[in-house]
Enzyme design. Structure first.
Site, PDB file in Angstrom:
ATOM      1  N   ASP A   1       0.839  -1.202   0.000  1.00  0.00           N
ATOM      2  CA  ASP A   1       0.000   0.000   0.000  1.00  0.00           C
ATOM      3  C   ASP A   1       0.872   1.248   0.000  1.00  0.00           C
ATOM      4  OD1 ASP A   1      -2.547  -1.572   0.501  1.00  0.00           O
ATOM      5  OD2 ASP A   1      -1.386  -2.097   2.282  1.00  0.00           O
TER       6      ASP A   1
ATOM      7  N   GLU B   1       1.751  -6.293  -5.389  1.00  0.00           N
ATOM      8  CA  GLU B   1       1.461  -5.427  -6.535  1.00  0.00           C
ATOM      9  C   GLU B   1       2.694  -4.630  -6.981  1.00  0.00           C
ATOM     10  OE1 GLU B   1      -2.264  -3.425  -6.710  1.00  0.00           O
ATOM     11  OE2 GLU B   1      -1.421  -1.651  -7.663  1.00  0.00           O
TER      12      GLU B   1
HETATM   13  O1  TRH Z   1       4.297  -6.102   0.554  1.00  0.00           O
HETATM   14  P1  TRH Z   1       3.358  -6.665  -0.441  1.00  0.00           P
HETATM   15  O2  TRH Z   1       2.887  -8.026  -0.194  1.00  0.00           O
HETATM   16  O3  TRH Z   1       2.171  -5.710  -0.567  1.00  0.00           O
HETATM   17  C1  TRH Z   1       0.846  -5.830  -0.776  1.00  0.00           C
HETATM   18  C2  TRH Z   1       0.089  -5.575   0.454  1.00  0.00           C
HETATM   19  O4  TRH Z   1      -0.019  -6.771   1.148  1.00  0.00           O
HETATM   20  C3  TRH Z   1      -1.243  -5.023   0.129  1.00  0.00           C
HETATM   21  O5  TRH Z   1      -2.058  -4.926   1.250  1.00  0.00           O
HETATM   22  C4  TRH Z   1      -1.871  -5.844  -0.923  1.00  0.00           C
HETATM   23  O6  TRH Z   1      -3.077  -5.329  -1.180  1.00  0.00           O
HETATM   24  C5  TRH Z   1      -0.981  -5.812  -2.124  1.00  0.00           C
HETATM   25  O7  TRH Z   1       0.269  -6.396  -1.791  1.00  0.00           O
HETATM   26  C6  TRH Z   1      -1.552  -6.510  -3.324  1.00  0.00           C
HETATM   27  O8  TRH Z   1       4.057  -6.644  -1.897  1.00  0.00           O
HETATM   28  P2  TRH Z   1       4.403  -5.435  -2.861  1.00  0.00           P
HETATM   29  O9  TRH Z   1       3.158  -4.823  -3.396  1.00  0.00           O
HETATM   30  O10 TRH Z   1       5.347  -5.940  -3.827  1.00  0.00           O
HETATM   31  O11 TRH Z   1       5.117  -4.362  -1.960  1.00  0.00           O
HETATM   32  C7  TRH Z   1       6.405  -4.529  -1.469  1.00  0.00           C
HETATM   33  C8  TRH Z   1       7.115  -3.203  -1.432  1.00  0.00           C
HETATM   34  O12 TRH Z   1       8.324  -3.319  -0.701  1.00  0.00           O
HETATM   35  C9  TRH Z   1       7.494  -2.699  -2.814  1.00  0.00           C
HETATM   36  O13 TRH Z   1       7.321  -1.290  -2.868  1.00  0.00           O
HETATM   37  C10 TRH Z   1       8.957  -3.029  -2.924  1.00  0.00           C
HETATM   38  C11 TRH Z   1       9.394  -2.847  -1.513  1.00  0.00           C
HETATM   39  N1  TRH Z   1      10.619  -3.539  -1.082  1.00  0.00           N
HETATM   40  C12 TRH Z   1      11.677  -2.769  -0.638  1.00  0.00           C
HETATM   41  O14 TRH Z   1      11.612  -1.540  -0.665  1.00  0.00           O
HETATM   42  N2  TRH Z   1      12.789  -3.414  -0.182  1.00  0.00           N
HETATM   43  C13 TRH Z   1      12.906  -4.751  -0.163  1.00  0.00           C
HETATM   44  O15 TRH Z   1      13.964  -5.288   0.266  1.00  0.00           O
HETATM   45  C14 TRH Z   1      11.808  -5.516  -0.647  1.00  0.00           C
HETATM   46  C15 TRH Z   1      11.921  -7.025  -0.662  1.00  0.00           C
HETATM   47  C16 TRH Z   1      10.674  -4.888  -1.091  1.00  0.00           C
END
Ligand code: TRH
Length: 383
Positions: free
Chosen positions: A18, A274
């Site tokens: 999010d 996402e």
């Molecule tokens: O964290 P996510 O699983 O996020 C979500 C939420 O659960 C949300 O509620 C749900 O609705 C959505 O998924 C579909 O996965 P996402 O979207 O990939 O987000 C992870 C974020 O973390 C992304 O901006 C990348 C960042 N990130 C870092 O900045 N550093 C890291 O080391 C990693 C592994 C990720």
């Protein structure tokens, strides 16, 4: 009427997606000349790992040209902006909405929805939703992969910057060294970010037995417990461990910009949710998506819809390998057994990823589409 002020509201439901999406959108909008952007976030502690310069203890601060505000009671009395974006139907505070309605020129109010490749997105993108009581209309804005959706978040020059980085061996070596790592020459470089998945142990077995060296970087996250358990069974405790053909590196959670570069430096990326799912597409490399699981398997049509779009143009065997492997990973079983076929398809998947990225990058990005959408609404109102 020019739009000069934008408020984005973000409620962190779980994980990082999010705020990950909102933070990218906020920075891209703030790069628009003459547009001041405020990002209201209800959980600065979840925000901080993505942007280490953020101080979760401060109620207001400016980073990357964005005014970041803790979403607490202060939002109730904030003066509404010209453009109000609520992320994922998070509902701005009621007094703020009342103040929006009291403005002579009503703000443009957008509900930024979740990304989906499903066909219905085109029919729902841009639909109005009049407020039941106040003289306000909210519009649904759906990200997507087609011209009739809201597009995908992408900074100007991003794909070109990744391609330049991928051509620059010294820059990649410097990036690995900054992480304290040195992948073995010739190894298949993989990043692993996923939810808990019982298939991980079989997959790690397959990598350890692989005919080709495999180097896997695992940032801190929900998949790590399974990785740690697998290593513990082999008596390995080091952050960088060797088991057969596999070198496994456990990393901290990286700042968002560093995570993006990790994706660009790898040959294959396991991503989830996402935002990382979209970022994996901009580095033009094969990827595996661990889709966010929803109640009653509501995520499965989303997965099928994306695979149908993404798989178009792949030859039959590479497409079958892709689908089999992604489904196995989603189901949490047999990923190890499916690995040899998937690994054999990687050259075809790499060429395909380049074509997919070029096609998506030729479309306008989400922030640009959102501003045009907003401008069009204002012009229609003026008629
Ligand atoms: O964290 P996510 O699983 O996020 C979500 C939420 O659960 C949300 O509620 C749900 O609705 C959505 O998924 C579909 O996965 P996402 O979207 O990939 O987000 C992870 C974020 O973390 C992304 O901006 C990348 C960042 N990130 C870092 O900045 N550093 C890291 O080391 C990693 C592994 C990720």
């Amino acid at each position: 009427m020019p739009v000069t002020r934008c408020d984005i509201f973000c409620r962190v439901i779980d994980n990082f997606g999010d705020i990950g999406v909102c933070w990218r959108l906020a920075r891209q909008l703030a790069a628009t000349p003459g547009l001041a952007v405020r990002l209201w976030c209800d959980d600065l502690a979840s925000f901080a790992p993505l942007a280490p310069a953020l101080d979760p203890a401060r109620a207001t601060q400016t980073l990357a040209g964005v005014t970041i505000c803790r979403w607490d009671g202060a939002a109730d009395s904030a003066a509404p902006a010209d453009l109000v974006i609520e992320a994922f139907a998070c509902d701005p505070p009621a007094p703020y909405v009342e103040a929006m309605a009291a403005r002579a020129v009503k703000p443009v109010w957008i509900n930024l929805e979740y990304l989906s490749a499903e066909d219905w997105v085109e029919g729902s993108h841009g639909l109005p939703s009049p407020h039941p009581r106040l003289p306000l209309v909210k519009h649904f804005f759906f990200p997507g992969f087609t011209a009739r959706s809201g597009g995908l978040l992408r900074e100007t020059g991003l794909v070109e910057a990744h391609a330049a980085f991928q051509r620059d061996a010294a820059a990649q070596a410097a990036q690995w060294s900054a992480l304290g790592l040195a992948p073995p020459p010739g190894a298949l470089k993989i990043s692993l970010f996923a939810y808990e998945n019982p298939a991980v142990e079989g997959l790690l077995d397959a990598w350890a037995d692989s005919p080709r060296a495999v180097f896997c970087a695992v940032p801190a996250g929900r998949i790590r417990a399974g990785v740690d358990a697998w290593l513990a069974r082999r008596g390995e405790v080091a952050d960088v461990a060797r088991v057969g053909a596999l070198t496994l590196a456990r990393l901290p959670f990286l700042p968002q910009a560093d995570y993006d570069r990790l994706l660009a430096a790898c040959d294959l990326n396991f991503v989830r949710g996402e935002d990382s799912f979209v970022r994996a597409q901009w580095v033009a490399r094969p990827f595996v998506w661990h889709i966010y699981p929803q109640a009653e398997a509501a995520h499965l049509p989303k997965l099928a819809a994306f695979l149908a779009r993404y798989g178009t143009g792949l030859d039959t065997s590479a497409r079958a390998a892709l689908e089999d492997f992604w489904h196995a990973w989603e189901a949490g079983r047999d990923a190890g057994a499916r690995w040899p076929a998937f690994a054999a398809a990687l050259p075809a998947l790499r060429a395909h990823a380049r074509a997919w990225t070029a096609d998506q990058a030729a479309r306008p990005d989400l922030a640009a589409k959102l501003l045009i959408f907003c401008q069009n609404l204002l012009e229609c109102r003026a008629l």
